[in-house]
Design a protein around this motif. Sequence first.
Motif, PDB file in Angstrom:
ATOM      1  N   ASN A   1       0.808  -1.212   0.000  1.00  0.00           N
ATOM      2  CA  ASN A   1       0.000   0.000   0.000  1.00  0.00           C
ATOM      3  C   ASN A   1       0.849   1.273   0.000  1.00  0.00           C
ATOM      4  O   ASN A   1       0.381   2.337  -0.398  1.00  0.00           O
ATOM      5  CB  ASN A   1      -0.928   0.012   1.223  1.00  0.00           C
ATOM      6  CG  ASN A   1      -1.909  -1.134   1.195  1.00  0.00           C
ATOM      7  OD1 ASN A   1      -2.355  -1.544   0.123  1.00  0.00           O
ATOM      8  ND2 ASN A   1      -2.244  -1.666   2.359  1.00  0.00           N
ATOM      9  N   LYS A   2       2.101   1.164   0.448  1.00  0.00           N
ATOM     10  CA  LYS A   2       2.946   2.340   0.555  1.00  0.00           C
ATOM     11  C   LYS A   2       3.286   2.915  -0.816  1.00  0.00           C
ATOM     12  O   LYS A   2       3.372   4.128  -0.998  1.00  0.00           O
ATOM     13  CB  LYS A   2       4.224   2.006   1.312  1.00  0.00           C
ATOM     14  CG  LYS A   2       4.011   1.701   2.786  1.00  0.00           C
ATOM     15  CD  LYS A   2       5.340   1.421   3.471  1.00  0.00           C
ATOM     16  CE  LYS A   2       5.130   1.135   4.949  1.00  0.00           C
ATOM     17  NZ  LYS A   2       6.418   0.852   5.640  1.00  0.00           N
TER      18      LYS A   2
ATOM     19  N   PHE B   1       0.350   5.008  -2.279  1.00  0.00           N
ATOM     20  CA  PHE B   1       0.206   6.258  -1.534  1.00  0.00           C
ATOM     21  C   PHE B   1       1.354   7.218  -1.835  1.00  0.00           C
ATOM     22  O   PHE B   1       1.148   8.419  -2.009  1.00  0.00           O
ATOM     23  CB  PHE B   1       0.149   5.953  -0.035  1.00  0.00           C
ATOM     24  CG  PHE B   1       0.107   7.177   0.837  1.00  0.00           C
ATOM     25  CD1 PHE B   1      -1.066   7.904   0.972  1.00  0.00           C
ATOM     26  CD2 PHE B   1       1.245   7.610   1.511  1.00  0.00           C
ATOM     27  CE1 PHE B   1      -1.117   9.042   1.764  1.00  0.00           C
ATOM     28  CE2 PHE B   1       1.212   8.738   2.305  1.00  0.00           C
ATOM     29  CZ  PHE B   1       0.028   9.456   2.439  1.00  0.00           C
TER      30      PHE B   1
ATOM     31  N   THR C   1       1.015  10.875  -3.716  1.00  0.00           N
ATOM     32  CA  THR C   1       1.519  12.075  -3.046  1.00  0.00           C
ATOM     33  C   THR C   1       2.515  12.813  -3.919  1.00  0.00           C
ATOM     34  O   THR C   1       2.478  14.048  -4.029  1.00  0.00           O
ATOM     35  CB  THR C   1       2.180  11.683  -1.714  1.00  0.00           C
ATOM     36  OG1 THR C   1       1.239  10.963  -0.905  1.00  0.00           O
ATOM     37  CG2 THR C   1       2.629  12.922  -0.954  1.00  0.00           C
TER      38      THR C   1
END
Length: 311
Positions: free
Chosen positions: A171-172, A175, A179
């Motif tokens: 999931n990092k 994200f 960003t």
Amino acid sequence: MVAAGPMVAAQQRWRRWRVAVLLAAYVGYLGMGAAVLQTLERPAEVQVAQQLLREYLGLLANNSCLREPILQRLIEGIIQAYKSGITLQGNTTSLGRWDYSGSFFFSISAVTTIGYGNLSPSTVAGRIFCIVFALFGIPLNLFLLNEIGQLMLLGVQHCAHRLEEMFHWQNKASFLMKTCALVTGLLLFLLLPPLLFSDKEGWSYEEGFYYSFITLSTIGFGDYVIGMNPDRTYPSWYKNVISLWILFGMAWLALVIRFCISVLESSSDFCQCNKKNAVMAEDLMDGNKNNMTGLQNVEICTDKDKNERTS
């Protein structure tokens, strides 16, 4: 099939309630904006109007040979010329809004529906052509913006997938790339362009940032427009670069707005899902009550049969 009726009715009630709440919030938001803008802008408007009236009356009082109708016609002529992009420079007039670069920039503002309002066709043929041009240009622009936005989105997803493969992030990576895309877009389309506008237009950073957002969001008030100062000399590439900035910036901002809408819709779906679960729970409880009542009736009937057999 029995539970479909109550669920559909509950869904319709939820939809009507959500539309009513959104409509009330929308009207309230507009009303709040109108009240704040009136409080902030009305005193300045009154001050400018009073100053203009004082200068007008002072000019008539200090120049007795100047008649009011003549002065009024001169003012109206100056206003009309300014709307057409013509300004006085000493004993000469400045042109240039309808050269090729200015016309190209007007075409961009037309098909993107920004519509600054500072420049518009004055001939009948020009107005008719503008209608036909916008009629086909607006769908083409929307289609192109959608394709550019999808290309940007695919690039972000591809980079996130590569990061997941390289660093085994789950999931990092997604994200992080979202960003980075947000920050990069903020820099390229909102934070850095005001520096260029400060250099070429003489605006402050706040005025440049205001123009950037008003333009990319297609609000287009027209109080700030690039390349319209007759006292400045602009390079030939200036308006062409700004046109590309508008095109890609609108695609990026559309992605941001779409993301915000998806967040609002997901929260609404979450509330609606909870509502459905509550209805299903109530139906289930009603069904359990009916089952318990039926079991009690069966037990009563069984006891009666036993008593009759015994007697």
